[in-house]
Design an enzyme around this catalytic site. Structure first.
Site, short mmCIF file in Angstrom:
data_model
loop_
_atom_site.label_atom_id
_atom_site.label_comp_id
_atom_site.label_asym_id
_atom_site.label_seq_id
_atom_site.Cartn_x
_atom_site.Cartn_y
_atom_site.Cartn_z
N HIS A 201 0.95 -1.34 -0.34
CA HIS A 201 -0.65 0.04 -0.29
C HIS A 201 0.87 1.19 0.35
O HIS A 201 2.28 1.43 0.69
CB HIS A 201 -1.00 0.23 1.09
CG HIS A 201 -1.78 1.19 1.11
ND1 HIS A 201 -1.72 2.04 2.08
CD2 HIS A 201 -3.34 1.35 1.23
CE1 HIS A 201 -2.63 2.78 1.86
NE2 HIS A 201 -3.43 2.26 1.22
N ASP A 262 -5.97 15.55 -4.77
CA ASP A 262 -5.42 13.53 -4.68
C ASP A 262 -6.85 13.52 -4.20
O ASP A 262 -7.24 13.88 -2.68
CB ASP A 262 -4.53 13.89 -3.19
CG ASP A 262 -4.15 12.58 -2.72
OD1 ASP A 262 -5.20 11.50 -3.65
OD2 ASP A 262 -3.55 12.46 -2.12
#
Length: 317
Positions: A201, A262
């Site tokens: 991740h 983002d």
């Protein structure tokens, strides 16, 4: 996970105190109230002793006063017994998280990169990608999904295009290295693209957009988590078929901070729903459906068996 980064051609505050939930190994539970330190009270004794020694050593080494380090060491035992909530300076928290990953087999560079990334995410206001992820990463190491000492390597390069094999390294290490490569290639040729495969991740994508902007570059970053992490239902559906597949873009500015965008391509990142669950709060309407496809504001419905799903960007049909 697969990442694609491109470049064409700040630092976060470190003076705040933050509340966090330190992770615990397998067999331990969250206390569900969010942004808290939790104890290792139910961890195996050998694990608890090893982590406590690391935490005490980290507290001693940190750039706080002797009084703060002493208080930090005594706080550990108190927290282990009572699950107390306390506030800690980021410099101390970074040392604690580094110590945890070091004890799991990460070298100084890897442990430092991941610890800084997670604490910076919390300082930026994104607890969904902060230290609540430490437990997830430790579990990934224990399950063999992440190799904490692995070094990413370039496996193919053609001009400004590069393929980087993460070699099962932390996503923060692989993605950070990929952006460094993209920045270097863009300086040489004006534009570059780097793909990353086989890593953990990656954390908050905006950090890599900021990394490029600090080098004077415009960036576009995309994640395709098609190999795992399916938690999003397609429009009109109820079953998990998609990942949150986030995007990030960044550009330098004339001011003190870059322009950074983002976002997930779902109504919310999975980590945001996890954070709501830890705090025991209801979700905003339109984020989630339960296993039957009915609208839900209960974050625990996502983690039930069978579980619900996050709605795609745009919300319900």
């Amino acid at each position: 996970m697969c990442y694609w980064l491109s470049c064409f051609c700040g630092s976060w505050p470190n003076t705040y105190c933050v509340k966090h939930l330190l992770p615990r190994s397998a067999g331990l539970e969250w206390d569900g109230r969010g942004h808290q330190f939790a104890a290792f009270a139910r961890a195996p004794r050998a694990f608890r002793k090893r982590v406590k020694n690391r935490v005490c050593a980290a507290a001693t080494r940190c750039r706080e006063s002797i009084e703060t380090a002493t208080q930090a060491r005594s706080n550990y035992s108190t927290l282990a017994r009572k699950h107390r909530v306390d506030t800690y300076p980021p410099v101390w928290l970074r040392e604690v998280v580094r110590a945890i990953f070091s004890s799991a087999g990460a070298g100084p560079r890897h442990a430092g990169i991941v610890a800084d990334h997670l604490v910076d995410a919390d300082l930026a206001g994104h607890a969904s990608h902060g230290v609540l992820r430490v437990s997830q990463y430790i579990s990934a190491i224990e399950n063999g999904e992440v190799e904490p000492a692995a070094e990413p390597k370039i496996v193919d390069r053609h001009g400004g295009v590069t393929v980087l094999d993460g070699c099962s390294a932390f996503g923060q290490v692989a993605a950070g290295d990929a952006m460094d490569i993209a920045i270097g290639l863009a300086r040489e040729g004006g534009i570059a693209a780097v793909t990353v495969r086989n890593c953990g991740h990656s954390g908050r994508l905006g950090a890599y957009a900021q990394q490029a902007a600090s080098a004077g570059m415009i960036s576009l970053i995309m994640v395709n988590a098609g190999g795992g992490g399916q938690s999003v239902t397609p429009f009109g559906g109820r079953a998990r078929r998609l990942a949150t597949n986030p995007l990030a873009m960044g550009a330098p500015t004339d001011g003190a901070f870059p322009l950074v965008l983002d976002f997930a391509t779902s109504m919310a990142p999975e980590g945001k729903i996890r954070d709501y669950a830890r705090r025991g709060e209801r979700l905003p309407e339109g984020w989630l459906v339960d296993a039957a496809g009915a609208p839900s504001t209960r974050p625990d419905d996502l983690y039930a068996d069978p579980g619900g799903a996050i709605l795609p960007l745009g919300g319900p049909v």
